[in-house]
Design an enzyme around this catalytic site. Sequence first.
Site, PDB file in Angstrom:
ATOM      1  N   HIS A 126       0.841  -1.211   0.000  1.00  0.00           N
ATOM      2  CA  HIS A 126       0.000   0.000   0.000  1.00  0.00           C
ATOM      3  C   HIS A 126       0.876   1.262   0.000  1.00  0.00           C
ATOM      4  O   HIS A 126       0.670   2.177  -0.796  1.00  0.00           O
ATOM      5  CB  HIS A 126      -0.917  -0.036   1.229  1.00  0.00           C
ATOM      6  CG  HIS A 126      -1.797   1.162   1.367  1.00  0.00           C
ATOM      7  ND1 HIS A 126      -3.089   1.191   0.910  1.00  0.00           N
ATOM      8  CD2 HIS A 126      -1.561   2.388   1.889  1.00  0.00           C
ATOM      9  CE1 HIS A 126      -3.613   2.392   1.152  1.00  0.00           C
ATOM     10  NE2 HIS A 126      -2.699   3.130   1.754  1.00  0.00           N
ATOM     11  N   GLU A 127       1.880   1.293   0.860  1.00  0.00           N
ATOM     12  CA  GLU A 127       2.733   2.488   0.957  1.00  0.00           C
ATOM     13  C   GLU A 127       3.585   2.667  -0.295  1.00  0.00           C
ATOM     14  O   GLU A 127       3.765   3.776  -0.788  1.00  0.00           O
ATOM     15  CB  GLU A 127       3.610   2.415   2.213  1.00  0.00           C
ATOM     16  CG  GLU A 127       2.850   2.574   3.505  1.00  0.00           C
ATOM     17  CD  GLU A 127       1.961   3.812   3.524  1.00  0.00           C
ATOM     18  OE1 GLU A 127       2.419   4.889   3.121  1.00  0.00           O
ATOM     19  OE2 GLU A 127       0.786   3.696   3.931  1.00  0.00           O
ATOM     20  N   HIS A 130       1.528   4.165  -3.036  1.00  0.00           N
ATOM     21  CA  HIS A 130       1.380   5.630  -2.946  1.00  0.00           C
ATOM     22  C   HIS A 130       2.560   6.323  -3.649  1.00  0.00           C
ATOM     23  O   HIS A 130       2.383   7.297  -4.365  1.00  0.00           O
ATOM     24  CB  HIS A 130       1.350   6.096  -1.487  1.00  0.00           C
ATOM     25  CG  HIS A 130      -0.002   6.051  -0.813  1.00  0.00           C
ATOM     26  ND1 HIS A 130      -1.149   6.565  -1.379  1.00  0.00           N
ATOM     27  CD2 HIS A 130      -0.384   5.570   0.396  1.00  0.00           C
ATOM     28  CE1 HIS A 130      -2.181   6.400  -0.540  1.00  0.00           C
ATOM     29  NE2 HIS A 130      -1.737   5.792   0.546  1.00  0.00           N
ATOM     30  N   GLU A 190      -6.443   6.700  -1.749  1.00  0.00           N
ATOM     31  CA  GLU A 190      -6.441   5.552  -0.830  1.00  0.00           C
ATOM     32  C   GLU A 190      -6.900   4.271  -1.523  1.00  0.00           C
ATOM     33  O   GLU A 190      -6.264   3.232  -1.406  1.00  0.00           O
ATOM     34  CB  GLU A 190      -7.347   5.841   0.377  1.00  0.00           C
ATOM     35  CG  GLU A 190      -6.693   6.693   1.436  1.00  0.00           C
ATOM     36  CD  GLU A 190      -5.367   6.136   1.867  1.00  0.00           C
ATOM     37  OE1 GLU A 190      -5.283   4.937   2.160  1.00  0.00           O
ATOM     38  OE2 GLU A 190      -4.393   6.875   1.902  1.00  0.00           O
TER      39      GLU A 190
END
Length: 264
Positions: A126-127, A130, A190
């Site tokens: 997820h990070e 981003h 997100e």
Amino acid sequence: MTRRLAWAFVTLLALVAAACAKTAYTNRSQLLLISEGQEVALGLQSAQEVLKKEKESGDDLQVERVKRVGQRIAVAANKPDYKWEFRLIEKDTVNAFCLPGGKVFVYTGILDLTTSNDELAAVMGHEIAHALLRHGGERVSMALMAQMGGQAASLALGSSVSPAASQVFNQVYGVGAQVGVMLPHSRSQESEADEVGMILAAKAGYEPSGALSLWRKMDAYAKSKGQNAPGWLSTHPTTEDRIAAIKSKMGAIRAKYYQRQALR
Ligand SMILES: [Zn+2]
């Protein structure tokens, strides 16, 4: 509209057109007023700040685990111009982030909540998503537009990092007195990071359902903490909608990207 104003408007449109890019995997148009090189330079600078202020974990086993899982996801991300580094920070706060350029920080507080490498891969995927999707650069660009209007667009043409861009970057990434406390991402960023994070984890050989159990856990944890949800949780709205969206995308992602591997 005066002729001068009309010209300014046309110039602005041209610059905005030049500054539009498409995201990897999701193919969404995004406005980027700073170049990837500028973003990476600011990311590397911020990583130095983080390392100055935070204490790295001395738990060799867990440090190695974070590096191993992170490195696999980095390979899946296929971003050779990033200088990947994975650090475990000794701090009881639920936090993790990836700076542009590939510096990834995982806090022991979030690591302790993950019960499997699939869940850790979901956090890091997820990070890293981003950063890969340049969400930070996009947020800096939007903030610059809001602050400077048309003038901001001229930054897109500069080759060096402008002081304004640098200042906004530090606000977005929370580089200051309290490192690692970022401004929250938008809802669309997100869900995009959830989707691409699952793809990266699956490509790296981790079961994408790790994202589902992770966010269920985060949801329960955030509810138990009420309004005082720390770090990562305050910047990540955990809702039924998010979990439902992860669930709905999981099957297709697993079928397309996941290959079961015997991973340590
Ligand atoms: Zn996020």
